[in-house]
Scaffold this active site. Structure first.
Site, PDB file in Angstrom:
ATOM      1  N   PHE A 171       0.811  -1.223   0.000  1.00 43.89           N
ATOM      2  CA  PHE A 171       0.000   0.000   0.000  1.00 43.89           C
ATOM      3  C   PHE A 171       0.842   1.270   0.000  1.00 43.89           C
ATOM      4  CE2 PHE A 171       0.541  -0.445   4.620  1.00 43.89           C
ATOM      5  CZ  PHE A 171       0.786   0.868   4.993  1.00 43.89           C
ATOM      6  N   LYS A 172       2.125   1.157   0.389  1.00 46.18           N
ATOM      7  CA  LYS A 172       2.996   2.335   0.431  1.00 46.18           C
ATOM      8  C   LYS A 172       3.057   3.069  -0.917  1.00 46.18           C
ATOM      9  CE  LYS A 172       4.825   1.389   4.628  1.00 46.18           C
ATOM     10  NZ  LYS A 172       4.276   0.070   4.973  1.00 46.18           N
ATOM     11  N   ASP A 173       2.880   2.307  -2.012  1.00 48.10           N
ATOM     12  CA  ASP A 173       2.937   2.933  -3.338  1.00 48.10           C
ATOM     13  C   ASP A 173       1.867   4.008  -3.510  1.00 48.10           C
ATOM     14  OD1 ASP A 173       5.075   1.393  -4.372  1.00 48.10           O
ATOM     15  OD2 ASP A 173       3.717  -0.253  -4.856  1.00 48.10           O
TER      16      ASP A 173
END
Ligand SMILES: *Cc1c(COP(=O)(O)O)cnc(C)c1O
Length: 472
Positions: A111-113
């Site tokens: 999810f960091k993207d």
């Protein structure tokens, strides 16, 4: 909109300065001076928008006019065009009142993207305008590192130094970082835990001379722009499930408290989020905090979900700031005490406010594996161990609430093939764009847990040098 520090001593800043500064100069974290509020009609007007357009609209109030609307719309369009699923954040129903939001279709499969693909572009844009350079230093327990490197690689105005705890990230996670051979990318394996890495980064930031000399900046989850970008998928899911006319809840596998704090921010903006489930692994400091009101530092224990192997969750300070009625001086004193004694205790009144929003549960490795196995049997869904902790917590809480619960799918199962194989008896495949990851060359430097050695290493390699050329 202006931003204030949670410790009350740093100057107020505008969005672009907060973006580049990361941590505030008084050691605090920046938060908006007030929350933008949207009413039911405003939320309804956002229904059905493509993800990138929704992102541009939801984030707009936080930019405070410091980035032109058209420029920002182009950035969100580019950022999400690279995702491997047309829906960007697809929502899958896995039980009567339980959904999984897949946040792992970005370039590095976690999810960091969602935040970093935007933040990299924002940095580029703001630095170009200022004709400046920065040195980004970050600590990662796994997924932040690859996502940050992917967002910064080959950018002319950025050098990035990424610390990870040696031997404590998965092979896939390490390779996603160390196989990026761009000249402006420096991977550093520290002999220590993730908290040690995070302390080193804080140590560099607290050295103001060093900070100015190399134009130090952060893309860790302490960076406000990341929080702002993460608010968007809470809005996206809630609208899809009937908000503002129906309440929803979220279950969030939590480490540094950035992701779940974005849910808290969405709620503060008026999104009808009934409650947020803070899901942890055996490193259960947050579970104990929400249950007892005492935040007591323990020892970091390695687990199957390494991105959550954390004892001190930086972003919790942003929540504490609100619980302390935004009294920065009082919070600064409490944080100093926490650092020296390892204990921060909140009275029942303050805690009641937290408990109105947060429910907390934790699960050990055996329970995590059992959840992965059960979920595969029940719904056919292959979960990574982080997402499994969130689903376990959602299942533990959901049946008592009557509100639809969205569990956040934090990483692609292929990032944690060993844990997945242990649970369901087969290894998940990497998506085609990463299929040759194990054949690629790696580059990484190993350093001791020593602030001076790290500082020298960075000074020798960073291109930014004091004065006009740095921005932060
Ligand atoms: C970063 C990460 C987490 C923890 O998120 P925080 O924002 O630090 O609480 C959980 N799971 C995965 C897969 C992650 O990458």
């Amino acid at each position: 909109m202006r931003y204030i520090s949670t410790r009350g001593e740093a100057p107020e800043l505008e969005f672009d300065d907060v973006l580049l500064a990361g941590l505030a100069r008084d050691g605090g974290l920046y938060v908006p001076d007030s929350w933008p509020r949207l009413g039911p009609e405003d939320w309804r007007a956002l229904r059905g928008l493509p993800y990138a357009e929704l992102a541009a609209k939801v984030m707009a109030p936080f930019l405070g006019g410091r980035v032109a609307e058209a420029d920002f719309a182009r950035m969100t369009a580019e950022a999400y065009a690279g995702f491997g699923h047309k829906a960007v954040a697809p929502l899958k129903q896995i039980d009567a009142a339980l959904w999984l939001m897949e946040l792992f279709h970005g370039p590095t499969l976690a999810f960091k993207d969602f935040a970093l693909q935007i933040v990299g572009r924002l940095f580029d844009h703001v630095l170009a305008k200022r004709e400046a350079r920065v040195t980004i230093v970050g600590a990662t327990s796994g997924d932040t590192g690859s996502a940050a490197i992917e967002a910064c690689r080959d950018r002319a105005r950025i050098d990035i130094f990424m610390l990870h705890p040696h031997g404590r990230v998965s092979d896939v996670q390490r390779r996603q970082m160390t196989t990026v051979l761009s000249a402006n990318v420096h991977n550093i394996a520290i002999d220590g835990s993730f908290d040690d890495c995070q302390d080193l980064v804080k140590g560099l930031f607290n050295d103001l001379a060093f900070r100015d000399r190399v134009g130090l900046s952060a893309v860790n989850s302490i960076n406000w722009a990341r929080i702002a970008a993460q608010i968007v998928y809470y809005v996206h899911a809630a609208l899809a499930l009937g908000a503002p006319d129906r309440k929803v809840a979220f279950s969030v596998p939590t480490g540094n408290f950035g992701n779940i704090y974005a849910g808290y921010a969405a709620r503060a903006m008026g999104l009808p989020i009934d409650f947020l489930i803070c899901a942890s692994n055996r490193n259960d400091i947050l579970t104990r905090f929400f249950q007892t009101g005492e935040m007591r530092i323990g020892k970091v224990e390695p687990s199957l979900s390494p991105s959550m192997d954390i004892q001190v969750s930086s972003n919790a300070e942003r929540l504490l700031f609100d619980l302390y009625d935004r009294d920065g001086r009082a919070l600064a004193a409490a944080m100093r005490e926490f650092r020296s004694s390892g204990l921060l205790a909140l009275g029942p009144n303050l805690m009641q406010r937290a408990r109105d929003v947060f429910v907390a549960r934790h699960f050990d490795d055996a329970e995590t594996v059992a959840t992965m196995r059960d979920e595969y049997r029940l719904s056919g869904e292959v979960l990574d161990p982080h997402s499994a902790v969130g689903v376990a917590a959602a299942r533990a809480v959901a049946h008592t609430s009557g509100v639809p619960v969205v569990a956040l799918g934090a990483a692609h199962p292929a990032k944690f093939p060993d844990a997945v194989e242990k649970a369901i008896g087969k290894r998940p495949e990497l998506p085609a764009r990463l299929a040759d990851l194990y054949q690629r060359e790696e580059r990484c430097m190993r350093l001791p847990n020593d602030l001076a050695a790290l500082g020298e290493f960075i000074l020798a390699r960073a291109r930014a040098r004091g004065g006009k050329k740095t921005a932060a």
